[in-house]
Design a protein around this motif. Structure first.
Motif, PDB file in Angstrom:
ATOM      1  N   PRO A  32       0.669  -1.274  -0.168  1.00 29.34           N
ATOM      2  CA  PRO A  32      -0.005   0.074   0.014  1.00 29.34           C
ATOM      3  C   PRO A  32       0.754   1.270   0.067  1.00 29.34           C
ATOM      4  N   GLY A  33       1.945   1.156   0.358  1.00 29.00           N
ATOM      5  CA  GLY A  33       2.992   2.411   0.590  1.00 29.00           C
ATOM      6  C   GLY A  33       3.824   2.297  -0.720  1.00 29.00           C
ATOM      7  N   CYS A  34       3.585   1.710  -1.641  1.00 25.98           N
ATOM      8  CA  CYS A  34       4.686   1.734  -2.929  1.00 25.98           C
ATOM      9  C   CYS A  34       4.824   2.909  -3.396  1.00 25.98           C
ATOM     10  N   ASP A  35       5.671   3.298  -4.342  1.00 25.37           N
ATOM     11  CA  ASP A  35       5.685   4.620  -5.093  1.00 25.37           C
ATOM     12  C   ASP A  35       4.709   4.643  -6.043  1.00 25.37           C
ATOM     13  N   LEU A  36       3.755   5.753  -5.962  1.00 25.13           N
ATOM     14  CA  LEU A  36       2.663   5.891  -6.689  1.00 25.13           C
ATOM     15  C   LEU A  36       2.763   6.020  -8.129  1.00 25.13           C
ATOM     16  N   ALA A  37       4.057   6.964  -8.468  1.00 20.63           N
ATOM     17  CA  ALA A  37       4.186   7.140  -9.908  1.00 20.63           C
ATOM     18  C   ALA A  37       4.724   5.883 -10.374  1.00 20.63           C
ATOM     19  N   ALA A  38       5.564   5.046  -9.895  1.00 23.08           N
ATOM     20  CA  ALA A  38       6.106   3.797 -10.330  1.00 23.08           C
ATOM     21  C   ALA A  38       4.746   2.786 -10.528  1.00 23.08           C
ATOM     22  N   LEU A  39       3.771   2.915  -9.661  1.00 21.58           N
ATOM     23  CA  LEU A  39       2.660   2.005  -9.819  1.00 21.58           C
ATOM     24  C   LEU A  39       1.790   2.498 -11.315  1.00 21.58           C
ATOM     25  N   GLU A  40       1.546   3.643 -11.244  1.00 22.14           N
ATOM     26  CA  GLU A  40       0.948   4.019 -12.376  1.00 22.14           C
ATOM     27  C   GLU A  40       1.734   3.691 -13.817  1.00 22.14           C
ATOM     28  N   PHE A  45       7.238  -1.340 -11.967  1.00 21.42           N
ATOM     29  CA  PHE A  45       7.434  -2.621 -11.296  1.00 21.42           C
ATOM     30  C   PHE A  45       7.239  -3.863 -12.066  1.00 21.42           C
ATOM     31  N   VAL A  46       7.143  -3.565 -13.411  1.00 19.18           N
ATOM     32  CA  VAL A  46       6.961  -4.726 -14.277  1.00 19.18           C
ATOM     33  C   VAL A  46       7.716  -5.850 -14.403  1.00 19.18           C
TER      34      VAL A  46
END
Length: 243
Positions: free
Chosen positions: A25-33, A194-195
């Motif tokens: 839940p705390g992962c980097d949002l930009a990287a997630l998107e 994260f792919v």
């Protein structure tokens, strides 16, 4: 002989403890998107959904009535949008609902350009069962390996409760060559999303066909479209007008 750069971890046993970065839940949002954005291209290569659509979804679709499809754990929504586009190309009428309990995935999916016949909800499969919802077809992509045994049983029970005609859960099949090819093929994506790392973790967490069949239990069957894929299927009685 071990080839440098192609060595793999021990894949004889499923790694139940490995955790994907995107599940934090705390992962980097930009990287997630960026990961969500890259899923469409990556899934087009590795997931094989055009084949699964032609074999297991399209035969249930009609031109004279709407067929409802539920995409469980829809993430960035690439599969839900693809199914609607393929059906429209084939002259079939569908309504695809993508659900994901992660508000980050829901927010990203709903910000993308709309596709006719596609909608998204921030919800889990159990929420829809509690509402008494039903769909003609229930699908998922790359969801099963995320789940522990109890969550897998719950998802499969929900899928049967929700589906009138067919359930099709597609996922990775664990294997050394899947690991090697994914590692090489996604290396250019290793920076900024994260792919790459999560994909390798996913392979370690995924099932072999025999393991998945045993975990799913009676009534489910596993097809193997090619060595790196599992397709878990269940067919219920088709309602009037479907099939």
């Amino acid at each position: 002989m071990r080839v440098p750069g192609l060595a793999v971890p021990d894949l004889t046993v499923r790694d139940r403890t490995a955790v994907e970065l995107m599940d934090d839940p705390g992962c980097d949002l930009a990287a997630l998107e960026r990961t969500y954005a890259q899923f469409r291209a990556v899934n087009a290569v590795v997931a094989g959904w055009q084949w699964a659509y032609r074999r297991h979804v399209r035969p249930l679709l009609r031109a004279d009535r709407v067929t409802t499809v539920l995409d469980v754990g829809s993430g960035g929504g690439d599969l839900a949008r693809a199914l609607a586009r393929w059906a429209r190309r084939d002259g079939r009428r569908v309504e695809v609902t993508g659900i994901d309990p992660d508000p980050r995935a829901h927010a990203w999916a709903t910000r993308q350009p709309p596709v006719p016949g596609v909608g998204f909800r921030c919800a889990g499969s159990g929420d829809l069962v509690a509402e008494g919802r039903r769909f003609d077809v229930v699908v998922s992509n790359h969801v099963l390996h995320h789940l522990d045994e109890a969550a897998l049983r719950a998802l499969l029970a929900d899928s049967r409760a929700l589906a009138r005609a067919r359930v099709a859960h597609s996922d990775i099949a664990r294997g050394a060559w899947a690991y090697r090819l994914f590692r090489v093929g996604t290396r250019p994506l290793a920076s900024g999303s994260f792919v790459h790392e999560d994909g390798l973790t996913s392979i370690r967490r995924s099932y072999t066909p025999a393991e998945l069949a045993a975990a799913a239990g009676p009534g489910w069957r596993v097809e193997r479209p090619w060595p790196a894929r599992n397709l878990l299927l269940d067919d219920g009685p088709a309602p009037d007008g479907v099939g």
